[in-house]
Design a protein around this motif. Structure first.
Motif: not given
Length: 256
Positions: A241-256
């Motif tokens: 869950x922690x690893x997935x949250x980190x990836x999701x946060x990065x994806x949301x930031x990249x999407x802007x």
């Protein structure tokens, strides 16, 4: 402002597939399911992806171990539709479920430990009632506990033991001569385990699978390996869950 060449770099389905260890058909399926953003098309109709699609695929694959395929897909679809709050709600639900599973494991471990200590007497004597067929005391020459004394030791009413019996949680045998319920060692163990878990607030339908595990293992002791595996799986899920949250946060930031 110059565009980032990385953000416009074109990728083929096979590029995403090879980089993430999935098939090209899976990449297309993920796009059609809304897990990946819609791909652009060449003039000949071929799909082309960008590094953002690669990030989305990496995020989805990172979410799956902790959330499962269905929830991970729902999270990605929500993000794709701009419903970030819905995506976060789904994330919260998975964390809440993990906490509930941890509390259940703790309750099971405490209940099993309780089986190794003598049963505490109930808060008071169980009110006497007229004998029922199958519930009376032992005859000479029989062995095992009977419903009244067992209910008294657990601090519950005999009717509660009968309810657990109807639910398949406790299986006393019947004396062939009298028809009385006789609680042998295994049935007493099951009754004590059910009692411990019920005191922890667990409903009967959640207790039934554990009782079956105890019976299949021949008692609580062989379940230690099962409990260790259960603990390890919960830990693995927490880290996922922690690893997935980190990836999701990065994806949301990249999407802007």
């Amino acid at each position: 402002m110059e565009s980032d060449p990385q953000s416009t770099r074109r990728l083929r389905p096979v590029d995403l597939a090879r980089a993430h260890g999935v098939s090209t058909q899976a990449v297309r399926n993920y796009e059609e399911a809304g897990i990946l953003p819609a791909a652009a098309r060449t003039e000949h109709g071929y799909r082309t992806y960008t590094p953002l699609h690669a990030r989305a695929l990496r995020t989805f694959l990172a979410l799956v171990p902790g959330h499962g395929h269905r929830t991970a897909a729902a999270v990605m679809r929500a993000v794709g539709e701009g419903a970030v709050e819905e995506a976060l709600r789904l994330i919260d639900e998975s964390h809440a479920q993990l906490l509930e599973d941890r509390l259940t494991l703790q309750a099971v471990e405490q209940a099993l430990r309780g089986l190794n200590t003598p049963a505490a007497p109930g808060p008071g004597p169980v009110p006497a009632s007229a004998p029922r067929a199958g519930d009376s005391g032992p005859r000479a020459g029989t062995s095992g506990g009977f419903i009244g004394p067992l209910a008294g030791r657990l601090g519950i009413r005999p009717a509660t033991l009968r309810k657990w019996e109807r639910a398949g949680l406790v299986r006393p045998r019947r004396d062939p001569r009298t028809g009385y319920r006789v609680y042998d060692e295994a049935a007493v163990r099951d009754a004590r385990l059910v009692h411990q878990l019920r005191r922890g607030g667990h409903p009967l339908e959640q207790i039934a699978p554990l009782i079956e595990r105890v019976r299949a293992a021949g008692g609580p002791e062989p379940l230690e390996a099962t409990l260790r595996d259960w603990r390890d799986r919960l830990s693995d899920r927490g880290r996922a869950l922690l690893a997935g949250a980190a990836e999701l946060d990065a994806y949301l930031r990249e999407r802007g």
